[in-house]
Enzyme design. Structure first.
Site, PDB file in Angstrom:
ATOM      1  N   SER A  54       1.031  -1.143  -0.179  1.00 21.93           N
ATOM      2  CA  SER A  54      -0.303  -0.295  -0.015  1.00 21.93           C
ATOM      3  C   SER A  54       1.006   1.106   0.005  1.00 21.93           C
ATOM      4  CB  SER A  54      -0.834  -0.074   1.114  1.00 21.93           C
ATOM      5  OG  SER A  54      -1.412   1.407   1.304  1.00 21.93           O
ATOM      6  N   HIS A  86      -1.526  -1.562  -3.919  1.00 21.27           N
ATOM      7  CA  HIS A  86      -2.888  -0.800  -3.422  1.00 21.27           C
ATOM      8  C   HIS A  86      -2.821   0.422  -3.029  1.00 21.27           C
ATOM      9  CE1 HIS A  86      -6.212  -2.080  -0.594  1.00 21.27           C
ATOM     10  NE2 HIS A  86      -5.734  -1.186   0.080  1.00 21.27           N
ATOM     11  N   ASP A 119      -5.068   3.514  -1.749  1.00 21.55           N
ATOM     12  CA  ASP A 119      -6.032   3.651  -0.610  1.00 21.55           C
ATOM     13  C   ASP A 119      -6.504   5.222  -1.114  1.00 21.55           C
ATOM     14  OD1 ASP A 119      -6.086   1.652   0.971  1.00 21.55           O
ATOM     15  OD2 ASP A 119      -4.108   1.995   1.617  1.00 21.55           O
ATOM     16  N   MET A 138      -9.135   8.089  -0.092  1.00 21.12           N
ATOM     17  CA  MET A 138     -10.084   8.410   1.444  1.00 21.12           C
ATOM     18  C   MET A 138     -10.611   9.859   1.083  1.00 21.12           C
ATOM     19  SD  MET A 138      -7.412   7.250   4.270  1.00 21.12           S
ATOM     20  CE  MET A 138      -6.649   5.632   4.262  1.00 21.12           C
ATOM     21  N   HIS A 149      -8.760   0.566  -3.532  1.00 19.20           N
ATOM     22  CA  HIS A 149      -9.740   0.638  -2.545  1.00 19.20           C
ATOM     23  C   HIS A 149     -10.278   1.810  -2.031  1.00 19.20           C
ATOM     24  CE1 HIS A 149      -9.536  -0.265   2.351  1.00 19.20           C
ATOM     25  NE2 HIS A 149     -10.754  -0.056   1.823  1.00 19.20           N
ATOM     26  N   MET A 198     -12.445   4.103   0.220  1.00 12.16           N
ATOM     27  CA  MET A 198     -12.814   4.406   1.484  1.00 12.16           C
ATOM     28  C   MET A 198     -13.710   5.856   1.206  1.00 12.16           C
ATOM     29  SD  MET A 198      -9.633   3.141   3.417  1.00 12.16           S
ATOM     30  CE  MET A 198      -8.734   3.231   2.010  1.00 12.16           C
ATOM     31  N   MET A 204     -11.170  -5.999   6.383  1.00  9.41           N
ATOM     32  CA  MET A 204     -10.383  -4.941   6.863  1.00  9.41           C
ATOM     33  C   MET A 204      -9.843  -5.243   8.392  1.00  9.41           C
ATOM     34  SD  MET A 204      -9.970  -2.544   4.993  1.00  9.41           S
ATOM     35  CE  MET A 204      -8.909  -1.263   6.242  1.00  9.41           C
ATOM     36  N   ASP A 229      -6.371  -6.348   4.842  1.00 12.43           N
ATOM     37  CA  ASP A 229      -5.817  -5.037   4.892  1.00 12.43           C
ATOM     38  C   ASP A 229      -5.889  -4.466   6.316  1.00 12.43           C
ATOM     39  OD1 ASP A 229      -4.996  -2.508   4.131  1.00 12.43           O
ATOM     40  OD2 ASP A 229      -6.876  -1.960   2.999  1.00 12.43           O
TER      41      ASP A 229
END
Ligand code: DX5
Ligand code: ZN
Length: 227
Positions: A8, A33, A35, A37, A66, A68, A137, A175
């Site tokens: 990540s 990966h 992330d 957000m 991913h 979020m 998660m 994760d």
């Protein structure tokens, strides 16, 4: 099935993401990966489609994005166009999860459903046959470098059993808080896509950390680690 390691970049230097990707690729990373957000679903704000598009230009391995964010349906097209090969969405924000999963698949992207630590496996029951992967998660999302929540290990086994009952060989991703000390146990519990942020990028040598984590995961496949 082998184990895919997905470093990540959340814990990498955001001013040098290309170098970060190159280093973990030299170490054998299978996926990158990413992330995303939005400051609403989680307290933190990170990156959006333009950065994913830039990463796509330099990455040799597929991007595992991913989301979020509170309204993933609004951004699925943009992340697919930016180059995501895997796109995961949180069950907690999606009343029409079936529609979202199929919308992602229709774009030619692998669709994953993510469960927060407090979300029961049962929410996957009616979507288990449709998903391309499930992300468990093992920390509350929002930040890198948190401690692995031990209950996640039995949750991996529960998800595997549910997918098997649905006749779906889809892999399970884990994760949060994965490191050399617990990667063997999560592989033994059924994880086949392993995210690692701090364990890779907070180490002095991300290339070597990637290689070491991959080796530990592969070893656990051949000789499972006890619970
Ligand atoms: C947490 C993110 C993770 C994070 C994992 O909200 O979804 O992908 O980068 O980082 P570590 O491995 O440091 O827990
Ligand atoms: Zn993540």
């Amino acid at each position: 099935m082998s184990v895919l390691l997905a470093p990540s970049i959340l814990s990498a230097d955001f001013a040098a993401l290309g170098d970060a990707v190159a280093a973990v690729e030299r170490g054998g990373a299978d996926l990158i990966h990413v992330d995303v957000m939005d400051g609403h679903f989680v307290p933190n704000i990170t990156i959006g489609p333009p950065v994913v598009a830039s990463l796509k230009r330099v990455a040799k391995v597929p991007l595992d994005v991913h989301l979020m964010i509170t309204e993933p349906d609004r951004y699925i097209d943009a992340f697919a166009r930016a180059g995501a090969s895997y796109l995961s969405v949180h069950a907690e924000v999606l009343p029409h999860l079936h529609r979202t999963v199929h919308a992602i698949k229709a774009l030619g992207v692998k669709a994953g459903v993510v469960l927060n630590p407090s979300t029961p496996v049962a929410v996957l029951h009616d979507i288990a046959a449709d998903v391309d992967f499930v992300l468990v998660m093992s920390v509350n999302p929002g930040f890198g470098g948190q401690t692995f929540i031990p209950r996640s290990e039995s949750k991996l086994r529960e998800v595997r059993a549910l997918l098997d009952r649905a006749g779906n060989p889809a892999p399970i991703e884990i994760d949060g808080g994965v490191d050399l000390g617990n990667i063997g146990r999560v592989v033994s519990a059924g994880a086949r896509m392993i995210v690692a942020g701090a364990a890779v990028f907070n180490s002095p040598d991300p290339e070597r950390a990637t290689r070491d984590l991959k080796a530990a995961a592969a070893a656990a496949l051949t000789s499972p680690v006890a619970r």
